[in-house]
Write a protein that holds these residues in place. Sequence first.
Motif, PDB file in Angstrom:
ATOM      1  N   LYS A   1      -1.763  10.240  -2.478  1.00  0.00           N
ATOM      2  CA  LYS A   1      -2.206   9.764  -1.169  1.00  0.00           C
ATOM      3  C   LYS A   1      -0.995   9.154  -0.471  1.00  0.00           C
ATOM      4  CE  LYS A   1      -6.500  10.546  -2.165  1.00  0.00           C
ATOM      5  NZ  LYS A   1      -7.291   9.676  -2.987  1.00  0.00           N
ATOM      6  N   PRO A   2      -0.770   9.494   0.759  1.00  0.00           N
ATOM      7  CA  PRO A   2       0.378   8.901   1.440  1.00  0.00           C
ATOM      8  C   PRO A   2       0.163   7.407   1.652  1.00  0.00           C
ATOM      9  CG  PRO A   2      -0.973  10.148   2.976  1.00  0.00           C
ATOM     10  CD  PRO A   2      -1.551  10.384   1.619  1.00  0.00           C
ATOM     11  N   LEU A   3       1.245   6.644   1.666  1.00  0.00           N
ATOM     12  CA  LEU A   3       1.134   5.233   2.027  1.00  0.00           C
ATOM     13  C   LEU A   3       0.902   5.194   3.522  1.00  0.00           C
ATOM     14  CD1 LEU A   3       4.085   3.692   0.007  1.00  0.00           C
ATOM     15  CD2 LEU A   3       1.687   3.805  -0.617  1.00  0.00           C
ATOM     16  N   GLY A   4       0.075   4.301   3.967  1.00  0.00           N
ATOM     17  CA  GLY A   4      -0.298   4.280   5.374  1.00  0.00           C
ATOM     18  C   GLY A   4       0.865   4.024   6.318  1.00  0.00           C
ATOM     19  N   GLY A   5       0.533   4.022   7.599  1.00  0.00           N
ATOM     20  CA  GLY A   5       1.535   3.890   8.641  1.00  0.00           C
ATOM     21  C   GLY A   5       2.462   2.696   8.460  1.00  0.00           C
ATOM     22  N   ARG A   6       1.910   1.580   7.936  1.00  0.00           N
ATOM     23  CA  ARG A   6       2.726   0.364   7.828  1.00  0.00           C
ATOM     24  C   ARG A   6       3.769   0.452   6.731  1.00  0.00           C
ATOM     25  NH1 ARG A   6       1.682  -4.294   9.433  1.00  0.00           N
ATOM     26  NH2 ARG A   6       0.330  -4.457  11.222  1.00  0.00           N
ATOM     27  N   LEU A   7       3.558   1.342   5.758  1.00  0.00           N
ATOM     28  CA  LEU A   7       4.437   1.345   4.597  1.00  0.00           C
ATOM     29  C   LEU A   7       5.338   2.563   4.552  1.00  0.00           C
ATOM     30  CD1 LEU A   7       1.940   0.076   1.911  1.00  0.00           C
ATOM     31  CD2 LEU A   7       3.653  -1.213   3.151  1.00  0.00           C
TER      32      LEU A   7
ATOM     33  N   GLU B   1       1.920  -3.711  -6.944  1.00  0.00           N
ATOM     34  CA  GLU B   1       3.029  -4.245  -6.143  1.00  0.00           C
ATOM     35  C   GLU B   1       3.958  -3.112  -5.702  1.00  0.00           C
ATOM     36  OE1 GLU B   1       5.618  -5.548 -10.063  1.00  0.00           O
ATOM     37  OE2 GLU B   1       5.252  -6.976  -8.457  1.00  0.00           O
ATOM     38  N   VAL B   2       4.526  -3.292  -4.548  1.00  0.00           N
ATOM     39  CA  VAL B   2       5.430  -2.297  -3.994  1.00  0.00           C
ATOM     40  C   VAL B   2       6.851  -2.827  -4.168  1.00  0.00           C
ATOM     41  CG1 VAL B   2       6.104  -1.048  -1.921  1.00  0.00           C
ATOM     42  CG2 VAL B   2       3.699  -1.598  -2.320  1.00  0.00           C
ATOM     43  N   PRO B   3       7.676  -2.118  -4.917  1.00  0.00           N
ATOM     44  CA  PRO B   3       9.022  -2.636  -5.150  1.00  0.00           C
ATOM     45  C   PRO B   3       9.832  -2.714  -3.857  1.00  0.00           C
ATOM     46  CG  PRO B   3       8.819  -0.390  -5.971  1.00  0.00           C
ATOM     47  CD  PRO B   3       7.457  -0.834  -5.576  1.00  0.00           C
ATOM     48  N   ARG B   4      10.695  -3.657  -3.808  1.00  0.00           N
ATOM     49  CA  ARG B   4      11.631  -3.841  -2.689  1.00  0.00           C
ATOM     50  C   ARG B   4      10.915  -4.029  -1.357  1.00  0.00           C
ATOM     51  NH1 ARG B   4      15.968   0.844  -3.544  1.00  0.00           N
ATOM     52  NH2 ARG B   4      14.134   2.158  -3.563  1.00  0.00           N
ATOM     53  N   SER B   5       9.815  -4.748  -1.373  1.00  0.00           N
ATOM     54  CA  SER B   5       9.150  -5.010  -0.099  1.00  0.00           C
ATOM     55  C   SER B   5       9.196  -6.517   0.139  1.00  0.00           C
ATOM     56  CB  SER B   5       7.710  -4.519  -0.139  1.00  0.00           C
ATOM     57  OG  SER B   5       7.023  -5.145  -1.197  1.00  0.00           O
ATOM     58  N   SER B   6       8.804  -6.947   1.327  1.00  0.00           N
ATOM     59  CA  SER B   6       8.852  -8.368   1.629  1.00  0.00           C
ATOM     60  C   SER B   6       7.799  -9.106   0.807  1.00  0.00           C
ATOM     61  CB  SER B   6       8.584  -8.575   3.123  1.00  0.00           C
ATOM     62  OG  SER B   6       7.221  -8.322   3.383  1.00  0.00           O
ATOM     63  N   ALA B   7       8.019 -10.413   0.637  1.00  0.00           N
ATOM     64  CA  ALA B   7       7.102 -11.197  -0.194  1.00  0.00           C
ATOM     65  C   ALA B   7       5.703 -11.222   0.404  1.00  0.00           C
ATOM     66  CB  ALA B   7       7.641 -12.611  -0.346  1.00  0.00           C
ATOM     67  N   GLU B   8       5.617 -11.111   1.734  1.00  0.00           N
ATOM     68  CA  GLU B   8       4.310 -11.171   2.381  1.00  0.00           C
ATOM     69  C   GLU B   8       3.415 -10.004   1.995  1.00  0.00           C
ATOM     70  OE1 GLU B   8       4.640 -11.672   6.607  1.00  0.00           O
ATOM     71  OE2 GLU B   8       6.271 -13.088   6.302  1.00  0.00           O
ATOM     72  N   LEU B   9       4.059  -8.880   1.616  1.00  0.00           N
ATOM     73  CA  LEU B   9       3.272  -7.725   1.183  1.00  0.00           C
ATOM     74  C   LEU B   9       2.918  -7.939  -0.281  1.00  0.00           C
ATOM     75  CD1 LEU B   9       2.139  -4.871   1.630  1.00  0.00           C
ATOM     76  CD2 LEU B   9       4.348  -3.988   0.905  1.00  0.00           C
ATOM     77  N   LEU B  10       1.670  -8.273  -0.522  1.00  0.00           N
ATOM     78  CA  LEU B  10       1.256  -8.542  -1.896  1.00  0.00           C
ATOM     79  C   LEU B  10       1.243  -7.264  -2.727  1.00  0.00           C
ATOM     80  CD1 LEU B  10      -1.646 -11.040  -1.191  1.00  0.00           C
ATOM     81  CD2 LEU B  10       0.539 -11.541  -2.290  1.00  0.00           C
ATOM     82  N   GLY B  11       0.829  -6.180  -2.091  1.00  0.00           N
ATOM     83  CA  GLY B  11       0.744  -4.914  -2.809  1.00  0.00           C
ATOM     84  C   GLY B  11      -0.176  -3.962  -2.065  1.00  0.00           C
TER      85      GLY B  11
ATOM     86  N   PRO C   1      -2.062  -1.503   2.565  1.00  0.00           N
ATOM     87  CA  PRO C   1      -1.258  -2.657   2.171  1.00  0.00           C
ATOM     88  C   PRO C   1      -2.092  -3.936   2.308  1.00  0.00           C
ATOM     89  CG  PRO C   1      -0.681  -1.967   4.395  1.00  0.00           C
ATOM     90  CD  PRO C   1      -1.719  -0.998   3.903  1.00  0.00           C
ATOM     91  N   VAL C   2      -1.821  -4.901   1.447  1.00  0.00           N
ATOM     92  CA  VAL C   2      -2.515  -6.191   1.537  1.00  0.00           C
ATOM     93  C   VAL C   2      -1.460  -7.283   1.699  1.00  0.00           C
ATOM     94  CG1 VAL C   2      -4.001  -7.838   0.339  1.00  0.00           C
ATOM     95  CG2 VAL C   2      -4.422  -5.387   0.109  1.00  0.00           C
ATOM     96  N   TYR C   3      -1.646  -8.128   2.703  1.00  0.00           N
ATOM     97  CA  TYR C   3      -0.657  -9.145   3.019  1.00  0.00           C
ATOM     98  C   TYR C   3      -1.178 -10.538   2.700  1.00  0.00           C
ATOM     99  CZ  TYR C   3       1.662  -5.374   5.492  1.00  0.00           C
ATOM    100  OH  TYR C   3       2.282  -4.197   5.793  1.00  0.00           O
ATOM    101  N   ASP C   4      -0.233 -11.438   2.458  1.00  0.00           N
ATOM    102  CA  ASP C   4      -0.571 -12.828   2.194  1.00  0.00           C
ATOM    103  C   ASP C   4      -0.353 -13.634   3.471  1.00  0.00           C
ATOM    104  OD1 ASP C   4      -0.953 -15.345   1.268  1.00  0.00           O
ATOM    105  OD2 ASP C   4       0.170 -15.041  -0.588  1.00  0.00           O
ATOM    106  N   LEU C   5      -1.463 -13.992   4.118  1.00  0.00           N
ATOM    107  CA  LEU C   5      -1.351 -14.723   5.386  1.00  0.00           C
ATOM    108  C   LEU C   5      -0.770 -16.124   5.194  1.00  0.00           C
ATOM    109  CD1 LEU C   5      -4.504 -13.976   7.543  1.00  0.00           C
ATOM    110  CD2 LEU C   5      -2.143 -13.315   7.950  1.00  0.00           C
TER     111      LEU C   5
ATOM    112  N   SER D   1       6.758   7.848  -2.484  1.00  0.00           N
ATOM    113  CA  SER D   1       6.218   8.865  -1.587  1.00  0.00           C
ATOM    114  C   SER D   1       4.729   8.693  -1.374  1.00  0.00           C
ATOM    115  CB  SER D   1       6.501  10.263  -2.142  1.00  0.00           C
ATOM    116  OG  SER D   1       5.787  10.453  -3.333  1.00  0.00           O
ATOM    117  N   GLY D   2       4.076   7.917  -2.218  1.00  0.00           N
ATOM    118  CA  GLY D   2       2.644   7.744  -2.034  1.00  0.00           C
ATOM    119  C   GLY D   2       2.063   7.006  -3.212  1.00  0.00           C
TER     120      GLY D   2
END
Lengths: 745, 189
Positions: free
Chosen positions: A699-705, B72-82, B92-96, A712-713
């Motif tokens: 599944k592709p990562l959405g627009g924000r990612l 978790e998504v490697p090399r992403s900002s801390a606000e992006l929880l995963g 994506p899920v963010y930490d407000l 790649s997904g």
Amino acid sequence: MSTPSKGLSEFVAEATEILDTLAQDLLTLDERRGEDVDPDLLNGIFRAAHSLKGLAGMFGQDRVAQLAHRSEDLLDRLRLGKVELGPAALDGLIATIDVFQALLAESARGEASPEVTQRSQALADHLLRLAEGAPRAPEDPLAGIGLDPGVRAVLTEYEEHRLRENLKKGLSLWKVRAAFDLSDFDQRLQEVNAKLKPLGEVISTLPSAEPGAGTGIAFDLLFGTRRSEDELRAAVAAMPVALQRIAQAAPPSTASAPPPQGEAAAAPARPERRKRKRGTSRATGTPPIPERSGPAEPALEAAEPTLPAVDEESAALAPVTPLPTRTPPVTPKPELDASLRSLTQTVRVDIRRLDALMNAVGELLLTRANLQRLAETARMGGVHAISKLWAQELHRETRQLERKLDELQKGILDVRMVPLGQVFDKLARLVRRIARSAGKEIDFVITGGEVELDKLIVEELSDPLMHIIRNAIDHGVEPPEVRVQNGKPRRATIALRALQQGNHVVIEIQDDGPGIDLARVREVAIARGLITAVQADEMSVRELQNLIFLPGFSTARSVSQLSGRGVGLDVVKTNIANLSGIIDLHSTPGQGTLLSITLPLTLAIIRALVVSVSGRTYAVPLNSVLEILSVESSEIRTIERREVVTLRGQTLPFVRLCRLFGLPEVPLKRHYVVVVGLAQERLGIAVDELVGQQDIVTKPLGGRLQHVRGISGATDLGNRRTVLVLDVGALVEEVLAPERRADFI
Amino acid sequence: MPRFEELLEDFFYRPEEDVGALFDAGGIIEAPAAAAVEESPEEYLAFRLADETYAVRIGVVREIVKVPPLTEVPRSSAELLGVINLRGEVLPVYDLKLRLRLSTVPAPIAGPDANLAALPKSARILIVHDPEGDAGVLVDAVLEVVKLRPSTLEAPPRAVSGGDRSPITGIGRRREQLFILLDLAQALP
């Protein structure tokens, strides 16, 4: 009887569709016999015949193409008013439907019976004679109206014809001068058109000869209408238009205006023309017969007497009885008229619908994996006291579900498969054309056109293949004289091969040209600043060859019609990489170049290697994995601080995924190194553990990612945990080209 | 609890929490006796972050889900929880709290060291519509749907709205209760 190929059944499917439209429109035309012909309807029929001709030509269906060609000719003359749409013409056209159907039925079976061929021939000749019918009465009703000769000169044949038709029907003709401001004229013009259309026919829209005021632009619309002047004025009252009458509508009863004159002139001409037509039909109909050979002759003569009969009936202006007139030209053949069922079993489906189905199957696969896990737990005795029998039954049913799901998945994948021949045939035409314009003599040899790939991949593949083949013709083949001098056959050979190897398809493009001129490549790469002279001296032959895939490398000095269209092999490389494909290049000086592309069969569900690093799990598409090594820490060397390992005597760049991703590092003695390849690059990626292989739906990562590097997904492995899929291409690019990337960071 | 049942719980399709009840529960604020103009109140979803109450326009909220383990998504900002996979859609899920400086460390709900138990039991993820792509935001609790009249909204105090891109658009008031109104388009990175 030969089995029809997939290409042929496609033809039948598409032709049947066109024919359905054609038949429907012709029947509408037939129902309105005697009424004024709707020009749009006639144009639609003309276009359908034209499409059918083109389609049949493309698939080499000469019989269909010939008949469609004759229909198109007749229709063209009908819509231009050169031939009147009388019962004879209409019947002739309607007769084509049955014959087309008979032809397609035979095409579908891969047959070509002489009877149907003759029927089609006879009808085609009949249509030809109809089309060659005498032109209309020479009197030109346009002469008598107040139309500027300058305007008349720019009208198309079709527009003139529509003008005449409108006059003949006794309609008023108006010149509507509309002046607009340049800024919004297209929109305003549309508004005027929208107002006028319900009232009559806008025959032509011409930029006015007299310029509009100031910054404006003016148009003359020729407009035919039955409505009165007041109605017309009321309709366009709010518009910046001026009306000028150029021909008066005929009052219904009196015969003073020009249109009835036209009618009167046409009326006496009609019987005369019929007679003449009958005469010409004999005159033109007879000579071709001797030209034709043997077996066709008797049948033609048999068909011949029925044809004039059509004319006679209509010439006598007998009350129109469609049935007897429609059938005569066609020798009835019960087998053909017996069934109304369509010829094809094909259904056309939007690929996106298949994507949606595929998605559903992907989700089902996850559920299956969960079920399997449950069944396994239950069978092993698990934690609950479950009856052994029940556990076994659950296990059995799960296995059954598994098998059926596999079938479903395979079925959907199968539906998406199309033969590569679709693209190959287009390329063959291209080769012929560009070889001729480049003055090169080339034999283009295609094999493996029947190999099937996912529709999406085939579509994405056509442009890269076109570039590669253009390149092969442009750079990979010497002019005939040079070849002869070098002791090669005068004609060059470019081979395009496809073969399936397990879950992959390999496409090879091979030429027997001069091979890649390394000295020239080196020179160009240095001149373009892609590498320095020092770097070039250190490069291996293979590395030098691969320079041609760099962006900005194109040896074509100017935009030539062939390969140098501003896009080069770097685009090819990117496109192939997007399809998870691998390009390899082998070139032998003086003997030619072989480019091979390895592609996965489908992108919808891919097999992935599941790995783990620092406790995280990732999936690596297996189609980019070349091999897996086990490497001791002591075997890792560094070159300019970059880690490498030695693989069969060659240096392999090496990267630890945990370091690349900034994850906590687990000290290990032994690394698993996943060797991945993208296009011609190789990279070893070190991971902690190999978890296994699994089919995944990415599944592709959405627009924000979208901008997340190296991923790649995401996919689900069945345990409800989402796992990221590595973007091998991006990782290879990132590791192997840090200098270029450094500019962005 | 036996493992088998846990497995089942994990396996069965987990329907999203029904927010319908919340909609019904939303108390209508009594209009002041002399409402100058007929004004329709707007609905906001109120939720808790740390010990403050925030609210976003109800229209931006797509659904509310329980907190699953995140990837978790490697090399992403801390606000992006995963990321989570919501019925086949990767979001994506963010930490407000990080964005609003209510906390300095991201919530421990992603990766191998995830500890969902550290979250309050009432924690949820709001899936919100956003032109840049739908996203999830982690909240400590979903409270209620409140109706606030636009004219009763106050501008954010200067001291609070630091800078032009502040995600805080105003303050809503219901008797003694304060709702900090958030513009999620600004709040999301």
